[in-house]
Design a protein around this motif. Sequence first.
Motif, PDB file in Angstrom:
ATOM      1  N   ALA A  69      13.216   7.099  -5.498  1.00 22.19           N
ATOM      2  CA  ALA A  69      13.427   5.745  -4.984  1.00 22.19           C
ATOM      3  C   ALA A  69      12.091   5.047  -4.734  1.00 22.19           C
ATOM      4  O   ALA A  69      11.928   3.853  -5.042  1.00 22.19           O
ATOM      5  N   LEU A  70      11.106   5.758  -4.194  1.00 16.77           N
ATOM      6  CA  LEU A  70       9.793   5.175  -3.939  1.00 16.77           C
ATOM      7  C   LEU A  70       9.072   4.829  -5.238  1.00 16.77           C
ATOM      8  O   LEU A  70       8.381   3.811  -5.324  1.00 16.77           O
ATOM      9  N   ALA A  71       9.254   5.665  -6.266  1.00 15.53           N
ATOM     10  CA  ALA A  71       8.628   5.386  -7.557  1.00 15.53           C
ATOM     11  C   ALA A  71       9.179   4.109  -8.174  1.00 15.53           C
ATOM     12  O   ALA A  71       8.449   3.349  -8.825  1.00 15.53           O
ATOM     13  N   ASP A  72      10.469   3.856  -7.961  1.00 15.15           N
ATOM     14  CA  ASP A  72      11.058   2.603  -8.444  1.00 15.15           C
ATOM     15  C   ASP A  72      10.562   1.408  -7.630  1.00 15.15           C
ATOM     16  O   ASP A  72      10.355   0.312  -8.160  1.00 15.15           O
ATOM     17  N   GLU A  73      10.381   1.630  -6.343  1.00 17.53           N
ATOM     18  CA  GLU A  73       9.978   0.545  -5.443  1.00 17.53           C
ATOM     19  C   GLU A  73       8.501   0.193  -5.576  1.00 17.53           C
ATOM     20  O   GLU A  73       8.103  -0.966  -5.440  1.00 17.53           O
ATOM     21  N   VAL A 111       3.922  10.079  -5.628  1.00 22.72           N
ATOM     22  CA  VAL A 111       4.553  10.534  -4.389  1.00 22.72           C
ATOM     23  C   VAL A 111       4.368  12.038  -4.286  1.00 22.72           C
ATOM     24  O   VAL A 111       4.706  12.771  -5.221  1.00 22.72           O
ATOM     25  N   TRP A 112       3.819  12.467  -3.156  1.00 25.69           N
ATOM     26  CA  TRP A 112       3.581  13.890  -2.928  1.00 25.69           C
ATOM     27  C   TRP A 112       4.378  14.362  -1.723  1.00 25.69           C
ATOM     28  O   TRP A 112       4.458  13.680  -0.698  1.00 25.69           O
ATOM     29  N   GLN A 168      -2.604   2.224  -5.678  1.00 16.09           N
ATOM     30  CA  GLN A 168      -3.907   1.687  -6.050  1.00 16.09           C
ATOM     31  C   GLN A 168      -4.371   0.612  -5.078  1.00 16.09           C
ATOM     32  O   GLN A 168      -5.558   0.506  -4.764  1.00 16.09           O
ATOM     33  N   GLU A 169      -3.447  -0.186  -4.604  1.00 10.28           N
ATOM     34  CA  GLU A 169      -3.768  -1.254  -3.667  1.00 10.28           C
ATOM     35  C   GLU A 169      -3.086  -0.997  -2.335  1.00 10.28           C
ATOM     36  O   GLU A 169      -2.158  -0.187  -2.237  1.00 10.28           O
ATOM     37  N   PHE A 170      -3.539  -1.710  -1.315  1.00 11.71           N
ATOM     38  CA  PHE A 170      -2.926  -1.579   0.003  1.00 11.71           C
ATOM     39  C   PHE A 170      -1.473  -2.045  -0.030  1.00 11.71           C
ATOM     40  O   PHE A 170      -1.151  -3.071  -0.636  1.00 11.71           O
ATOM     41  N   VAL A 171      -0.585  -1.279   0.604  1.00 11.28           N
ATOM     42  CA  VAL A 171       0.812  -1.679   0.755  1.00 11.28           C
ATOM     43  C   VAL A 171       1.208  -1.464   2.209  1.00 11.28           C
ATOM     44  O   VAL A 171       0.633  -0.628   2.914  1.00 11.28           O
ATOM     45  N   ALA A 172       2.180  -2.217   2.653  1.00  8.72           N
ATOM     46  CA  ALA A 172       2.674  -2.050   4.012  1.00  8.72           C
ATOM     47  C   ALA A 172       3.300  -0.666   4.162  1.00  8.72           C
ATOM     48  O   ALA A 172       3.926  -0.146   3.233  1.00  8.72           O
TER      49      ALA A 172
END
Length: 302
Positions: free
Chosen positions: A20-24, A30-31, A54-58
């Motif tokens: 789900a995180l890979a899609d989002e 994801v580790w 690669q970039e900052f995310v919330a």
Amino acid sequence: MTATPWLNTRLEVAEHAAAALADEYAGADVWLVGALAEGLAHQHSDVDLLLITQEFVAEPGSRLIHGIRVDVRAVRETTVDDWRTLLDAFIVTRGAIATFRAVRARLSDLTLLRTARPLTQAPDQGAVLEPEQRATYQRWALADRCEVAASLAEDLLGLAQAGLYPHADLVWDQLARVVAQAETVAAGAPLLGEKWLPSLLSQDDAEPFRPVPALPEPQWLSAAAHSPFFAPVQTRLADALLTLWPTDAEPEPFDEARLGGFGWLPQRYSDGWFLRRGDTRVPLTDGEIRTWQQSAARRART
């Protein structure tokens, strides 16, 4: 990993959450990290994931999947690269410990790297850590446990001298767990929470659990130089250190008479061996640490 119902269920949840995180977050890795990645789980264990972007995310925060909490921490690739840099080499000397302080402040993050199990990753991306970096992690983690042990030994000295024996007993029990942690790290395990020690101590045994070895009954009233009750702490830490820094040097004469009082513990930095008690450090050669180790082992048997 030893399969258990709790472990298998949580690994399935981790895979589901990672997909789900890979899609989002397109392009992110994801580790799975922490104790679960080492095959350790109980009936109420959470799932800890590291989201590499690669970039900052919330911060994604936590989520519930099939009633199991999944905690997700987001970090940038550059941050992970900074962590890896600390594992490039074990460099700390008695006169320059700034790097050691930096590593100790980031040791929990380095443990995430050491335990990381990629669930989604680019096909051309290599291992999370190279063998040399894993070996350097071991040395930093063991050096950290020896620092903690030395701090506890200093507390024991002060408490015993003040006659605060019930307080010293509590520190003695804590020291037993720190010494056991040092032994598991020397054997190749990551530095996980104390609750996992019975499993980590038995990783090479047929039995699934092994109790934390107890230390001898302390004799605070008669504590003096070379006290036999303290010798098992000394010899077990020396054995752990010599696992990662082996030497075939012949034992050399060493005058222990100058080491007054109990509490001396070994440590190994990149500039060699030394014994430490409080702020006092006594450098040793490879041959002298062999002599001191043998002497501590004899005292431990008395």
